[in-house]
Scaffold this motif. Structure first.
Motif, PDB file in Angstrom:
ATOM      1  N   LEU A 152       5.433  73.219  39.828  1.00 26.07           N
ATOM      2  CA  LEU A 152       6.171  74.096  40.362  1.00 26.07           C
ATOM      3  C   LEU A 152       7.350  74.795  39.626  1.00 26.07           C
ATOM      4  O   LEU A 152       7.845  73.974  38.536  1.00 26.07           O
ATOM      5  N   GLN A 153       7.448  76.028  39.572  1.00 31.23           N
ATOM      6  CA  GLN A 153       8.914  76.586  39.011  1.00 31.23           C
ATOM      7  C   GLN A 153       9.462  77.220  39.968  1.00 31.23           C
ATOM      8  O   GLN A 153       9.213  78.082  40.737  1.00 31.23           O
ATOM      9  N   ILE A 154      10.937  76.414  40.158  1.00 32.79           N
ATOM     10  CA  ILE A 154      11.770  76.705  41.297  1.00 32.79           C
ATOM     11  C   ILE A 154      13.198  77.058  40.695  1.00 32.79           C
ATOM     12  O   ILE A 154      13.634  76.210  40.146  1.00 32.79           O
TER      13      ILE A 154
ATOM     14  N   PRO B 220      10.888  74.351  35.676  1.00 32.85           N
ATOM     15  CA  PRO B 220       9.737  73.732  35.938  1.00 32.85           C
ATOM     16  C   PRO B 220       9.786  72.322  36.584  1.00 32.85           C
ATOM     17  O   PRO B 220      10.728  71.606  36.469  1.00 32.85           O
ATOM     18  N   HIS B 221       9.025  72.004  37.470  1.00 31.95           N
ATOM     19  CA  HIS B 221       8.997  70.657  38.048  1.00 31.95           C
ATOM     20  C   HIS B 221       7.459  70.253  38.322  1.00 31.95           C
ATOM     21  O   HIS B 221       6.738  71.172  38.534  1.00 31.95           O
ATOM     22  N   SER B 222       7.312  69.073  37.940  1.00 33.90           N
ATOM     23  CA  SER B 222       5.972  68.212  38.156  1.00 33.90           C
ATOM     24  C   SER B 222       6.137  67.389  39.199  1.00 33.90           C
ATOM     25  O   SER B 222       6.934  66.592  39.067  1.00 33.90           O
TER      26      SER B 222
ATOM     27  N   ALA C   8       6.947  69.205  50.701  1.00 32.20           N
ATOM     28  CA  ALA C   8       7.180  68.883  49.204  1.00 32.20           C
ATOM     29  C   ALA C   8       8.356  69.288  48.595  1.00 32.20           C
ATOM     30  O   ALA C   8       9.367  68.658  47.883  1.00 32.20           O
ATOM     31  N   CYS C   9       9.183  70.515  49.197  1.00 35.50           N
ATOM     32  CA  CYS C   9      10.306  70.922  48.794  1.00 35.50           C
ATOM     33  C   CYS C   9      11.544  70.142  49.583  1.00 35.50           C
ATOM     34  O   CYS C   9      12.521  69.972  48.918  1.00 35.50           O
ATOM     35  N   ALA C  10      11.111  69.811  50.728  1.00 35.31           N
ATOM     36  CA  ALA C  10      12.242  69.180  51.654  1.00 35.31           C
ATOM     37  C   ALA C  10      12.380  67.713  51.141  1.00 35.31           C
ATOM     38  O   ALA C  10      13.432  67.270  51.399  1.00 35.31           O
ATOM     39  N   ASN C  11      11.223  66.996  50.850  1.00 33.58           N
ATOM     40  CA  ASN C  11      11.725  65.632  50.297  1.00 33.58           C
ATOM     41  C   ASN C  11      11.732  65.496  48.682  1.00 33.58           C
ATOM     42  O   ASN C  11      11.671  64.258  48.274  1.00 33.58           O
ATOM     43  N   THR C  12      11.969  66.453  48.067  1.00 33.69           N
ATOM     44  CA  THR C  12      12.262  66.393  46.550  1.00 33.69           C
ATOM     45  C   THR C  12      13.490  67.222  46.377  1.00 33.69           C
ATOM     46  O   THR C  12      13.820  68.197  46.951  1.00 33.69           O
ATOM     47  N   SER C  13      14.550  66.364  45.573  1.00 31.97           N
ATOM     48  CA  SER C  13      15.741  66.958  45.173  1.00 31.97           C
ATOM     49  C   SER C  13      15.555  67.766  43.882  1.00 31.97           C
ATOM     50  O   SER C  13      15.024  67.202  42.888  1.00 31.97           O
ATOM     51  N   PHE C  14      15.835  68.979  44.144  1.00 25.39           N
ATOM     52  CA  PHE C  14      15.847  69.930  42.725  1.00 25.39           C
ATOM     53  C   PHE C  14      17.099  70.462  42.149  1.00 25.39           C
ATOM     54  O   PHE C  14      17.985  70.517  42.715  1.00 25.39           O
TER      55      PHE C  14
END
Length: 80
Positions: free
Chosen positions: A54-56, A60-62, A74-80
Motif C-alpha cells: 500500500l502507498q499511504i 510505501p507499506h507492506s 487493515a488501515c484501522a489495525n495498523t499504525s502508519f
C-alpha cells in the motif's frame, strides 16, 4: 354411493389430520437436529495470508494480511 365417498383425494390446500401430523413431525425433526447439520459442510481451512503493498500519504507499506481483510480493517489495525 355418495358424492363425497367417490372423491377421496384432498383438495390442494385442504388441511387434513395427515398433513398436520406430517408437518408436525417434520418441524420436530428439524428442531432437534444440530445447527451444523442444516448449515452444510464447513470449510475449516483458512486461506493463507497474502502480502499487500500500500502507498499511504506517499509512504510505501507492506502488510501481510488475511485475504478476507477489508481495507478499512487493515488501515484501522495498523499504525502508519
Amino acid at each position: 354411493m355418495d358424492e363425497h365417498e367417490s372423491n377421496t383425494e384432498p383438495k390442494p390446500f385442504e388441511v387434513t389430520r395427515r398433513t398436520v401430523i406430517e408437518t408436525g413431525t417434520t418441524v420436530l425433526l428439524l428442531a432437534t437436529l444440530p445447527h451444523a447439520a442444516l448449515a452444510g459442510p464447513v470449510d475449516d481451512n483458512e486461506p493463507p495470508p497474502v502480502t499487500v503493498e500500500l502507498q499511504i500519504n506517499g509512504h510505501p507499506h507492506s502488510l501481510t494480511l488475511d485475504p478476507r481483510t477489508t481495507l478499512l480493517d487493515a488501515c484501522a489495525n495498523t499504525s502508519f
